[in-house]
Enzyme design. Structure first.
Site, PDB file in Angstrom:
ATOM      1  N   HIS A   1       6.731   3.064   8.209  1.00 39.18           N
ATOM      2  CA  HIS A   1       6.029   2.981   6.918  1.00 39.18           C
ATOM      3  C   HIS A   1       5.787   1.561   6.431  1.00 39.18           C
ATOM      4  O   HIS A   1       5.370   1.373   5.290  1.00 39.18           O
ATOM      5  CB  HIS A   1       6.803   3.719   5.825  1.00 39.18           C
ATOM      6  CG  HIS A   1       6.916   5.187   6.046  1.00 39.18           C
ATOM      7  ND1 HIS A   1       6.029   6.092   5.506  1.00 39.18           N
ATOM      8  CD2 HIS A   1       7.806   5.909   6.750  1.00 39.18           C
ATOM      9  CE1 HIS A   1       6.387   7.313   5.865  1.00 39.18           C
ATOM     10  NE2 HIS A   1       7.469   7.236   6.621  1.00 39.18           N
TER      11      HIS A   1
ATOM     12  N   LYS B   1       2.374   0.898  -9.314  1.00 36.88           N
ATOM     13  CA  LYS B   1       3.039   0.934  -8.004  1.00 36.88           C
ATOM     14  C   LYS B   1       4.236   0.012  -8.103  1.00 36.88           C
ATOM     15  O   LYS B   1       4.388  -0.702  -9.092  1.00 36.88           O
ATOM     16  CB  LYS B   1       2.093   0.464  -6.900  1.00 36.88           C
ATOM     17  CG  LYS B   1       1.337  -0.830  -7.257  1.00 36.88           C
ATOM     18  CD  LYS B   1       0.348  -1.253  -6.187  1.00 36.88           C
ATOM     19  CE  LYS B   1      -0.979  -0.536  -6.210  1.00 36.88           C
ATOM     20  NZ  LYS B   1      -1.199   0.391  -5.126  1.00 36.88           N
ATOM     21  N   ARG B   2       5.086  -0.011  -7.092  1.00 35.71           N
ATOM     22  CA  ARG B   2       6.183  -0.965  -7.114  1.00 35.71           C
ATOM     23  C   ARG B   2       5.636  -2.390  -7.214  1.00 35.71           C
ATOM     24  O   ARG B   2       4.538  -2.671  -6.720  1.00 35.71           O
ATOM     25  CB  ARG B   2       7.034  -0.813  -5.840  1.00 35.71           C
ATOM     26  CG  ARG B   2       7.954   0.367  -5.897  1.00 35.71           C
ATOM     27  CD  ARG B   2       8.918   0.266  -7.051  1.00 35.71           C
ATOM     28  NE  ARG B   2       9.925  -0.727  -6.773  1.00 35.71           N
ATOM     29  CZ  ARG B   2      11.196  -0.453  -6.494  1.00 35.71           C
ATOM     30  NH1 ARG B   2      11.632   0.790  -6.513  1.00 35.71           N
ATOM     31  NH2 ARG B   2      12.041  -1.422  -6.244  1.00 35.71           N
TER      32      ARG B   2
ATOM     33  N   LYS C   1       1.328  -6.545  -2.809  1.00 39.17           N
ATOM     34  CA  LYS C   1       0.450  -5.612  -3.526  1.00 39.17           C
ATOM     35  C   LYS C   1      -0.464  -6.343  -4.513  1.00 39.17           C
ATOM     36  O   LYS C   1      -1.399  -5.778  -5.042  1.00 39.17           O
ATOM     37  CB  LYS C   1       1.289  -4.551  -4.243  1.00 39.17           C
ATOM     38  CG  LYS C   1       2.055  -3.634  -3.286  1.00 39.17           C
ATOM     39  CD  LYS C   1       2.894  -2.613  -4.038  1.00 39.17           C
ATOM     40  CE  LYS C   1       3.802  -1.796  -3.132  1.00 39.17           C
ATOM     41  NZ  LYS C   1       3.091  -0.700  -2.437  1.00 39.17           N
TER      42      LYS C   1
ATOM     43  N   THR D   1      -0.536   5.822  -1.240  1.00 36.47           N
ATOM     44  CA  THR D   1      -0.750   7.242  -1.542  1.00 36.47           C
ATOM     45  C   THR D   1      -1.228   7.382  -2.979  1.00 36.47           C
ATOM     46  O   THR D   1      -1.921   8.342  -3.316  1.00 36.47           O
ATOM     47  CB  THR D   1       0.536   8.063  -1.329  1.00 36.47           C
ATOM     48  OG1 THR D   1       1.638   7.325  -1.863  1.00 36.47           O
ATOM     49  CG2 THR D   1       0.769   8.329   0.133  1.00 36.47           C
TER      50      THR D   1
ATOM     51  N   LYS E   1      -4.296   9.754  -4.973  1.00 40.21           N
ATOM     52  CA  LYS E   1      -4.130  10.533  -6.212  1.00 40.21           C
ATOM     53  C   LYS E   1      -5.207  10.142  -7.226  1.00 40.21           C
ATOM     54  O   LYS E   1      -5.769  10.996  -7.905  1.00 40.21           O
ATOM     55  CB  LYS E   1      -2.729  10.301  -6.790  1.00 40.21           C
ATOM     56  CG  LYS E   1      -1.622  10.833  -5.880  1.00 40.21           C
ATOM     57  CD  LYS E   1      -0.237  10.289  -6.246  1.00 40.21           C
ATOM     58  CE  LYS E   1       0.730  10.533  -5.089  1.00 40.21           C
ATOM     59  NZ  LYS E   1       1.972   9.750  -5.217  1.00 40.21           N
TER      60      LYS E   1
HETATM   61  C1  26W Z   1      15.554  -1.156   3.922  1.00 40.50           C
HETATM   62  C2  26W Z   1      14.760  -1.427   2.717  1.00 40.50           C
HETATM   63  C3  26W Z   1      13.480  -0.645   2.704  1.00 40.50           C
HETATM   64  C4  26W Z   1      13.307   0.369   1.789  1.00 40.50           C
HETATM   65  C5  26W Z   1      12.159   1.121   1.789  1.00 40.50           C
HETATM   66  C6  26W Z   1      12.501  -0.919   3.617  1.00 40.50           C
HETATM   67  C7  26W Z   1      11.351  -0.176   3.620  1.00 40.50           C
HETATM   68  C8  26W Z   1      11.173   0.851   2.718  1.00 40.50           C
HETATM   69  C9  26W Z   1       9.940   1.727   2.753  1.00 40.50           C
HETATM   70  C10 26W Z   1       9.528   1.987   4.181  1.00 40.50           C
HETATM   71  C11 26W Z   1       8.835   1.124   1.966  1.00 40.50           C
HETATM   72  C12 26W Z   1       7.788   2.113   1.624  1.00 40.50           C
HETATM   73  O1  26W Z   1       7.949   2.909   0.713  1.00 40.50           O
HETATM   74  N1  26W Z   1       6.665   2.081   2.322  1.00 40.50           N
HETATM   75  C13 26W Z   1       5.496   2.781   1.849  1.00 40.50           C
HETATM   76  O2  26W Z   1       5.393   4.030   2.490  1.00 40.50           O
HETATM   77  C14 26W Z   1       4.309   4.775   1.963  1.00 40.50           C
HETATM   78  C15 26W Z   1       4.338   6.151   2.585  1.00 40.50           C
HETATM   79  O3  26W Z   1       3.979   6.091   3.916  1.00 40.50           O
HETATM   80  C16 26W Z   1       2.995   4.055   2.218  1.00 40.50           C
HETATM   81  O4  26W Z   1       1.966   4.785   1.621  1.00 40.50           O
HETATM   82  C17 26W Z   1       3.046   2.651   1.635  1.00 40.50           C
HETATM   83  O5  26W Z   1       1.883   1.938   2.006  1.00 40.50           O
HETATM   84  C18 26W Z   1       4.273   1.930   2.128  1.00 40.50           C
HETATM   85  O6  26W Z   1       4.413   0.680   1.471  1.00 40.50           O
END
Ligand code: 26W
Length: 800
Positions: free
Chosen positions: A354, A542-543, A548, A650, A654
């Site tokens: 992701h 968004k975050r 971003k 995502t 929406k």
């Molecule tokens: C280990 C720390 C950490 C925590 C969360 C690393 C990475 C993440 C996630 C993978 C980040 C995340 O939420 N990625 C998002 O995933 C969505 C669902 O696929 C995508 O639509 C977003 O573009 C992507 O940033």
């Protein structure tokens, strides 16, 4: 089992009496909400039993979706909707003397996730169930979900999110199905009857207690479960110490266990090698794999066919330890040979990536494994060793060996582990999957190209369109002649036929206007802001992360502000910029950007020149339930990440479903949006992914700054101060690094915003574009995405 209003009332009253010892007259809103939840829970529990019996009878392959995050939001409305009992429920609440809106509103969000990855998991559970795929989700039952955000003096303050006080109404604890998870200790091997026996000793045990949440599907009796593990110490409090007056010490070991499920890590897209996080991962993975294998043995009596009947989907690398843990159970506990066990593992685990941000890729220190998970460490070494041998044999290239290694330089690279141990690796949009294939995982892809797939993300369109935008839902049903799009989202295409029907375009606009008013009223009650409902609602929620580029949005607003200063009589379409974003508590730059947005909001609000023309609002505590209010009211969706950095997005989908127009880069799923919409139905701008990657190598932001007086003036304001606060730190960062190429994209972004505003002035054109956006959003339904996983990765049947 369907309920009429009277039956619903009776059931709720009974729950109130039995669980809270009160009548409906005495019950609080919270008790009422919980009683309603329990009634729906009972319906789902009954369906759940039948679904499980049916699945066992039919011997279908089951999907296990493992994720450290499930951002479920609220469930009362969702479950009532899926069970087809919204009307009786509302009437029952009303007739019992409560306001339905208050009862729905008091439910806390189950915020067991940070952002996109967690919300995606929640949407997929809905589709898995609606498509009648036997499936379970697994995660941790965090006591505290994502923090509640408050803005104090313009800055983010984090407060604990005690969601369980009311949210636990959905949870069904199953203590009899608890699993033991072992940490630390030592490993010995001994020979027993010609078999190598592994003995793990002196470990600490943590009990994993399942709390199940039933998941209802739409228009089906099929029910799946989300299993959330709660960590508890198996040891009673030490009475010896207690008697000696050592009260704190007496409970110490128990507290060590409890802390594992205490809190969700609020870092999104940023890896930190904290040992508690590794404990959380192993705790949840080990409990889950034990639970799945135990259930499999109960039905089939053996694990040799495990991979035929189960598939384990891992949501990013966070649950990657399923690979060595499943190996451990197959080899140590079930006595299979390494090769048999490896065959099973590599035919049932699938990995979804992701993110491509380097700082988000997990790489655990080897010593943490040695201390915390000694047996898993041994297995990992064996996996790494065999993988390395294969890589060497394939490429005879030390550089590739180094890049693809699982254990390297004292670190364990979880993504490489997933590639080695998985049967499939997929990205979440066409562009992202290409970047994985051609860049991030290039060598692995050369070795096993058939493993690499794409499944573009999707969202639960029943929640994110029908439920949150009843006005639009009504119009769609009128125009298409049925509510068929609820289960066949591609039917939305039929709306295209009304592109030249001015009455329809008018209706569309009236719905948006009404949603804007509803949101404005809500925002006034919520945080005391007064929104101008005639202004463009231009939204970025968004975050908060530098990639971003919320800061790019800010730079453009400053530019507009300066234009207004120069020419106070300027003709301008009223424009309201709305932001919502949580920053990871340790991400200082992100927090400064939040402060900057708030400073800018203040300065603009105080300036009479801006009145009724320019407004900036930072919405406090952006969360799922806020998104549900805001998205139907939005007209512009900001999706402006540096191309190549946003895996999919995502939120973009929406907004599109709700008729907002996108201002965006060709990044993530915006690329697929562009494919169905064309240039004429969105406002694209900026560098493409390949251009951005190339530019990054020679980039000099200072040159752009020196060349462009307009840009210079915008940046100067950061230095001199916004609302009396200097942002020289951000100014310097942009001049010296500008890692995400804001300055390079700034002129194109301003031009795109200008095109957008011009189009807004031509309401017929705008409404037609909006209609096309809704009409073409069907491919972004989670039902489509889950069907693709079912066909291409899981090889399981689903309801067509
Ligand atoms: C280990 C720390 C950490 C925590 C969360 C690393 C990475 C993440 C996630 C993978 C980040 C995340 O939420 N990625 C998002 O995933 C969505 C669902 O696929 C995508 O639509 C977003 O573009 C992507 O940033």
């Amino acid at each position: 089992m369907t309920y009429n209003t009277q039956q619903m009332k009776d059931a709720i009253v009974a729950k109130l009496r039995l669980n809270y010892g009160c009548t409906q007259q005495q019950a609080s809103d919270g008790e009422m909400m919980k009683a309603c939840a329990m009634v729906l829970r009972d319906i789902m529990a009954e369906h759940g039993v039948q679904s499980r019996e049916k699945a066992a009878r039919e011997g279908k392959r089951k999907v296990h979706y493992l994720s450290l995050e499930f951002l479920m939001g609220r469930s009362l409305m969702k479950n009532a909707y899926n069970l087809g009992v919204i009307e009786p429920l509302k009437e029952a609440i009303q007739e019992l003397g409560f306001r339905p809106a208050d009862i729905f509103d008091i439910e806390p969000d189950a915020g067991l996730g940070n952002g996109g990855l967690g919300r995606l998991a929640a949407c997929y559970l809905d589709s898995l169930t609606t498509l009648e795929i036997p499936a379970s989700g697994y995660s941790i039952c965090y006591e505290l979900g994502i923090f509640r955000q408050r803005i104090v003096d313009g800055q983010q303050v984090e407060l604990p999110d005690d969601w369980k006080s009311l949210g636990d109404a959905w949870l069904m604890p199953k203590p009899q199905e608890a699993e033991e998870v072992h940490f630390g200790g030592t490993v010995r091997t001994r020979w027993d009857n010609g078999h190598l026996m592994v003995v793990h000793e002196d470990y600490q045990t943590v009990l994993a207690i399942p709390c199940d949440m039933a998941i209802a599907g739409f228009h089906t009796d099929h029910v799946n479960t989300l299993r959330l593990w709660d960590a508890k110490s198996p040891k009673p409090i030490d009475m010896q110490l207690f008697r000696q007056g050592e009260y704190l010490k007496a409970g110490e070991e128990r507290a060590m266990a409890d802390v594992i499920s205490k809190i969700l890590y609020p870092e999104d897209n940023h890896y930190e090698g904290k040992s508690l996080r590794l404990k959380q991962q192993y705790f949840f993975v080990s409990a889950t794999v034990q639970s799945i294998t135990r259930q499999h043995i109960e039905v089939y009596g053996t694990l040799t066919n495990f991979h035929e009947k189960n598939v384990i989907q891992i949501n990013d690398t966070h649950p990657a330890l399923v690979i060595p843990e499943l190996m451990r159970i197959l080899v140590d506990d079930a006595g299979l040979s390494w090769d048999e066990a490896w065959h099973i593992t590599t035919h049932c685990v699938a990995y979804t990536n992701h993110t491509v941000l380097a700082e988000a890729l997990e790489c655990w220190p080897q010593r943490l494994f040695e201390q915390l998970l000694p047996r898993v460490w041994q297995i990992l070494q064996e996996i790494a060793h065999r993988w390395q041998a294969r890589v060497e044999e394939t490429f005879h290239d030390p550089a590739k060996t180094a890049k693809m290694a699982i254990i390297w330089d004292g670190g364990v690279r979880m993504a490489n582990l997933c590639i080695a141990g998985g049967m499939a690796v997929n990205g979440v949009s066409a562009l992202h999957s290409d970047i994985l294939r051609h860049d991030v995982f290039r060598d692995a892809c050369a070795m096993e190209p058939e493993k690499f797939k794409n499944v573009t993300n999707g969202v639960d369109h029943r929640r994110w369109l029908s439920q949150i935008n009843p006005g639009l839902h009504g119009l769609i049903c009128d125009l298409t002649g049925s509510d068929g799009y609820l289960t066949e989202p591609l039917q939305l295409r039929r709306l295209d036929d009304f592109a030249d029907d001015s009455a329809v375009l008018q209706q569309l606009s009236a719905i948006k206007q009404s949603n804007k008013r509803t949101f404005a009223e809500w925002a006034r009650r919520q945080q005391g802001v007064k929104l101008n409902p005639h202004a463009i609602f231009d939204v970025q929620v968004k975050r908060l992360h530098e990639y971003k580029r919320q800061l790019l949005n800010v730079l453009h607003i400053i530019y507009l502000y300066q234009q207004l200063q120069d020419d106070p009589d300027m003709d301008m379409v009223p424009h309201t910029f709305l932001f919502g974003a949580k920053a990871a508590p340790g991400y200082a730059v992100a927090k400064r950007i939040i402060q900057l947005i708030n400073s800018l909001a203040c300065q603009i609000a105080r300036d009479p020149v801006c009145r009724d023309r320019l407004q900036v609002v930072f919405m406090e505590n952006y969360c799922v339930s806020m998104a549900e209010m805001l998205i139907p009211a939005s007209e512009v969706s900001q999706q402006i990440s540096t191309a190549g950095k946003e895996a999919s997005g995502t939120g973009n989908m929406k907004f599109m479903m709700n008729g907002a127009l996108t201002v965006g880069t060709l990044d993530g799923a915006n690329v697929e949006m562009h494919q169905v919409l064309g240039d004429e139905n969105m406002f694209l701008f900026g560098l493409h992914a390949d251009e951005a990657a190339r530019l990054q190598r020679t980039y000099n932001p200072r040159l752009l700054y020196e060349r462009d007086p307009m840009l210079r003036r915008v940046l100067e304001m950061l230095k001199t101060g916004v609302n009396g606060v200097s942002y020289e730190d951000i100014y310097q960062r942009l001049l010296q690094e500008d890692t995400y190429l804001l300055l390079a994209d700034f002129p194109a972004y301003c031009a795109a915003e200008q095109r957008m505003v011009q189009t807004y002035g031509q309401s017929d054109v705008w409404n037609r574009m909006s209609l096309h956006n809704i009409a073409r959003s069907g491919i972004f339904a989670a039902d489509r995405a889950v069907a693709e996983y079912a066909e291409q990765i899981w090889h399981v049947p689903y309801k067509k």
